[in-house]
Design an enzyme around this catalytic site. Sequence first.
Site, mmCIF file in Angstrom:
data_model
loop_
_atom_site.group_PDB
_atom_site.id
_atom_site.type_symbol
_atom_site.label_atom_id
_atom_site.label_comp_id
_atom_site.label_asym_id
_atom_site.label_seq_id
_atom_site.Cartn_x
_atom_site.Cartn_y
_atom_site.Cartn_z
ATOM 1 N N ARG A 59 2.839 -0.414 1.327
ATOM 2 C CA ARG A 59 1.594 0.372 1.345
ATOM 3 C C ARG A 59 0.818 -0.117 2.557
ATOM 4 O O ARG A 59 0.497 -1.308 2.667
ATOM 5 C CB ARG A 59 0.790 0.157 0.064
ATOM 6 N N HIS A 116 1.249 10.184 0.391
ATOM 7 C CA HIS A 116 1.461 9.360 -0.816
ATOM 8 C C HIS A 116 2.581 10.012 -1.645
ATOM 9 O O HIS A 116 2.354 10.525 -2.743
ATOM 10 C CB HIS A 116 0.157 9.291 -1.617
ATOM 11 N N GLN A 127 3.360 9.171 -5.495
ATOM 12 C CA GLN A 127 2.392 9.733 -6.431
ATOM 13 C C GLN A 127 2.767 11.164 -6.803
ATOM 14 O O GLN A 127 2.722 11.559 -7.985
ATOM 15 C CB GLN A 127 0.986 9.723 -5.803
ATOM 16 N N ASP A 172 -9.170 14.297 -6.328
ATOM 17 C CA ASP A 172 -8.994 12.885 -5.969
ATOM 18 C C ASP A 172 -10.353 12.353 -5.534
ATOM 19 O O ASP A 172 -11.309 13.131 -5.329
ATOM 20 C CB ASP A 172 -7.951 12.767 -4.837
ATOM 21 N N CYS A 192 -4.905 11.236 -9.461
ATOM 22 C CA CYS A 192 -3.959 10.124 -9.275
ATOM 23 C C CYS A 192 -4.559 8.785 -9.655
ATOM 24 O O CYS A 192 -3.829 7.816 -9.834
ATOM 25 C CB CYS A 192 -3.441 10.115 -7.850
ATOM 26 N N ARG A 209 4.302 7.175 -12.833
ATOM 27 C CA ARG A 209 4.553 6.434 -11.586
ATOM 28 C C ARG A 209 5.720 5.465 -11.796
ATOM 29 O O ARG A 209 6.586 5.319 -10.941
ATOM 30 C CB ARG A 209 3.306 5.639 -11.164
HETATM 31 N N1 CP Z 1 -2.724 6.275 -7.474
HETATM 32 C C1 CP Z 1 -2.508 5.076 -6.889
HETATM 33 O O1 CP Z 1 -1.774 4.954 -5.916
HETATM 34 O O2 CP Z 1 -3.144 4.027 -7.499
HETATM 35 P P1 CP Z 1 -3.298 2.570 -6.894
HETATM 36 O O3 CP Z 1 -4.121 2.690 -5.623
HETATM 37 O O4 CP Z 1 -4.005 1.785 -7.959
HETATM 38 O O5 CP Z 1 -1.940 2.032 -6.574
#
Ligand code: CP
Length: 313
Positions: free
Chosen positions: A119, A146, A149, A230, A271, A299
């Site tokens: 990430r 992403h 997700q 979001d 998400c 997830r």
């Molecule tokens: N939706 C998501 O990626 O959550 P986090 O940022 O907590 O990993």
Amino acid sequence: MPSVLSIQETNAMTHFLDIHTTAPTDLRTIIDDAQSMKKARAGRPKGQLDDDQPLAGHMVALIFEKPSTRTRVSFDVGVRQMGGQTMVLSGSDMQLGHGETIADTARVLSRYVDLIMIRTFEEATLLEMAEHATVPVINGLTNRTHPCQIMADVMTFEEHRGPIKGKKVVWSGDGNNVFASFAHAAKQFEFDLVFTGPEPLDPERSLDGLYTTVRNPDEAVANADLVVTDTWVSMHDPQSARERRHNQLRGYQVNADLMAKSKPDSLFMHCLPAHRDDEATSEVMDGPHSVIFDEAENRLHAQKAIMRWCLGV
Ligand code: CP
């Protein structure tokens, strides 16, 4: 810097870098596999191993240059359920944060681990990692996309309502990185995607043609099968933009009035993490349309299937 597509075409590794660069047949395999694996371990304690332990003997590096709850925990638990081992690394604690190149980091990590999930901020970092790693690399979120997700989101929709093909999905709010992966998914899974939000926060131009824009949110959600939103200020957005964004996006809040204009059996997704009563009201988040906690759980299952696909196990 090469593109995601060129890396996936020239690099022998099976990376999971983006939805639009992964073949629809592979995406379908991943979703089906995720659903099977979820069913196979229904009711078991979270730490109990899967029967087949497909990642036995495998070591997975999980690198985070941004905060995370869901991605971090779901990847870690997923690897362990499949019999593998993990190491969770913070970018700032590694030499990566002190000047070592991404390419050298990728080459070195590939000597120790079998799979890398990262990430990060810039997409270029992900691509350089994938270009130089000799093990598969998974995109755990960049400023642009992403994909993990959205694989969980497609899985969740289909779990509740059957095939997503031909359905109407409406995104209300900021045209951010999560929206970008929804746009990529719209093409690969063949659903209709509508964006409703203020013009200054329109999605990036590379997504043109993958969705339609309807500025009025009430009109946008008419006949929607799924309404998604979001956070109004993403991790990579400057906090100084907070007040301006709230003013721009207030009219795009997902509340009970807006959901009432969608189909009676429509679903609501977010998400997470959410800022309750900003982008969506608690009434909607905890209401009958909402599947946000199934979405969060999925997830885990979707990423387990992604890892298996990457490793061919
Ligand atoms: N939706 C998501 O990626 O959550 P986090 O940022 O907590 O990993």
